[in-house]
Scaffold this active site. Sequence first.
Site, PDB file in Angstrom:
ATOM      1  N   ASN A  11       0.880  -1.167   0.000  1.00 53.32           N
ATOM      2  CA  ASN A  11       0.000   0.000   0.000  1.00 53.32           C
ATOM      3  C   ASN A  11       0.919   1.219   0.000  1.00 53.32           C
ATOM      4  OD1 ASN A  11      -2.848   0.817   2.198  1.00 53.32           O
ATOM      5  ND2 ASN A  11      -2.488   1.339   0.084  1.00 53.32           N
ATOM      6  N   ASN A  72      -6.676  10.414  -0.723  1.00 49.87           N
ATOM      7  CA  ASN A  72      -6.738   9.295  -1.659  1.00 49.87           C
ATOM      8  C   ASN A  72      -6.116   9.703  -2.997  1.00 49.87           C
ATOM      9  OD1 ASN A  72      -8.255   7.445   0.009  1.00 49.87           O
ATOM     10  ND2 ASN A  72     -10.051   8.727  -0.376  1.00 49.87           N
ATOM     11  N   CYS A  81      -6.161   5.976   7.510  1.00 53.60           N
ATOM     12  CA  CYS A  81      -5.481   4.968   6.696  1.00 53.60           C
ATOM     13  C   CYS A  81      -4.481   4.259   7.598  1.00 53.60           C
ATOM     14  CB  CYS A  81      -4.778   5.614   5.502  1.00 53.60           C
ATOM     15  SG  CYS A  81      -3.853   4.456   4.467  1.00 53.60           S
ATOM     16  N   ASN A  83      -2.325   1.627   7.093  1.00 55.41           N
ATOM     17  CA  ASN A  83      -0.980   1.477   6.534  1.00 55.41           C
ATOM     18  C   ASN A  83      -0.306   2.834   6.371  1.00 55.41           C
ATOM     19  OD1 ASN A  83      -0.874  -1.360   6.308  1.00 55.41           O
ATOM     20  ND2 ASN A  83      -2.034  -1.302   4.393  1.00 55.41           N
ATOM     21  N   ASN A 154     -13.262   4.876   9.399  1.00 52.93           N
ATOM     22  CA  ASN A 154     -13.751   5.034   8.039  1.00 52.93           C
ATOM     23  C   ASN A 154     -14.621   3.816   7.722  1.00 52.93           C
ATOM     24  OD1 ASN A 154     -11.710   3.143   7.901  1.00 52.93           O
ATOM     25  ND2 ASN A 154     -10.652   4.045   6.173  1.00 52.93           N
ATOM     26  N   ASN A 188     -15.108   1.273   1.585  1.00 55.42           N
ATOM     27  CA  ASN A 188     -14.071   0.324   1.185  1.00 55.42           C
ATOM     28  C   ASN A 188     -14.673  -1.077   1.263  1.00 55.42           C
ATOM     29  OD1 ASN A 188     -11.642   2.289   1.286  1.00 55.42           O
ATOM     30  ND2 ASN A 188     -12.555   2.498   3.316  1.00 55.42           N
ATOM     31  N   GLU A 211     -10.645   0.040  -2.571  1.00 52.72           N
ATOM     32  CA  GLU A 211     -10.712   1.218  -1.713  1.00 52.72           C
ATOM     33  C   GLU A 211     -11.411   2.366  -2.428  1.00 52.72           C
ATOM     34  OE1 GLU A 211      -7.655   2.433   1.019  1.00 52.72           O
ATOM     35  OE2 GLU A 211      -6.322   0.886   0.223  1.00 52.72           O
ATOM     36  N   ARG A 212     -12.324   3.008  -1.740  1.00 57.27           N
ATOM     37  CA  ARG A 212     -12.966   4.195  -2.314  1.00 57.27           C
ATOM     38  C   ARG A 212     -11.893   5.262  -2.546  1.00 57.27           C
ATOM     39  NH1 ARG A 212     -15.635   7.548   2.765  1.00 57.27           N
ATOM     40  NH2 ARG A 212     -13.795   7.356   4.069  1.00 57.27           N
ATOM     41  N   CYS A 220      -4.760  -2.809   2.700  1.00 56.76           N
ATOM     42  CA  CYS A 220      -5.539  -1.754   3.367  1.00 56.76           C
ATOM     43  C   CYS A 220      -5.530  -2.071   4.857  1.00 56.76           C
ATOM     44  CB  CYS A 220      -6.963  -1.711   2.822  1.00 56.76           C
ATOM     45  SG  CYS A 220      -8.031  -0.515   3.668  1.00 56.76           S
ATOM     46  N   THR A 222      -6.884  -0.382   7.599  1.00 53.26           N
ATOM     47  CA  THR A 222      -8.180  -0.340   8.277  1.00 53.26           C
ATOM     48  C   THR A 222      -9.074  -1.472   7.780  1.00 53.26           C
ATOM     49  OG1 THR A 222      -8.936   1.313   6.665  1.00 53.26           O
ATOM     50  CG2 THR A 222      -8.138   2.126   8.790  1.00 53.26           C
TER      51      THR A 222
END
Length: 281
Positions: A11, A72, A81, A83, A154, A188, A211-212, A220, A222
């Site tokens: 990521n 993003n 986020c 990571n 999120n 996501n 992921e959005r 990802c 989260t």
Amino acid sequence: MEFTKGHGTGNDFVVLPDPDGTLDLTPGLVAALCDRRRGIGGDGVLRVVRAAKHPDGVALADEAEWFMDYWNSDGSFAEMCGNGARVFVRYLLATGLVAPSGGTLPVATRAGLVRARVEGADVAVEMRRPRLHDAATATLGGLTLTGAAVDVGNPHLVCALPAALDLAGLDLTRAPEIDASVFPTGVNVEFTTPGESVDGADAHVLMRVYERGSAETLSCGTGACAVAAVALRDADRETGVVAVDVPGGRLTVTVTPDSCWLSGPAVLVATGTLTPNALRP
């Protein structure tokens, strides 16, 4: 403009030092930076700014010196986020913006305060304990799957695949269709299958994610926390350790009664100077 490139289990992020919040960071510039052919390339941008110097971080300035301003790759904001937070902490330590200590390091984010600790080559971040909500659906091609809605600061939707479907065979080149009334700001979407037992873990899950704002990513953080919470629920457990394998490697999620620790490698691979005028927003 100085930059660093880093990743956590694949990521990847463009890290921009901006301690005093003077950089004119726009959605177009972020998208151009993350362009993998005309820019640096990344799943997102991490701006390193003092919490006191950013309107979204100032409320936490008494608790954390640094605010993770995460964007993003399409130029939209994200609340959190996992990571990215781990790479952010690796950057703070590598550049001397914070001194190593035996304790935890606080970082301000749009989802609130997170704490981090270094575990050798790994960085672990303590995040909000995932909260499971009602079921919802995601449609991918002609396949509609029911999943668990999970809040990790999120939004996530965790969908287990039927045994007959191959996780690697899913076509994630397009965004899954979701119910906008359930997820008005997007979501996501994680797709999972069970893995074989892993020493030291109460569960093992394989995961892919759309992921959005970034499309499919190799990992990802989260999302791994959301997946772990669902795996523990399905095992009739409230706490435990879950190994989550993503295309970019392995993350370890430890869910406690009060929080959720996400651990894995966080690597800085390059530093340099870019010319903003050469980018094509």
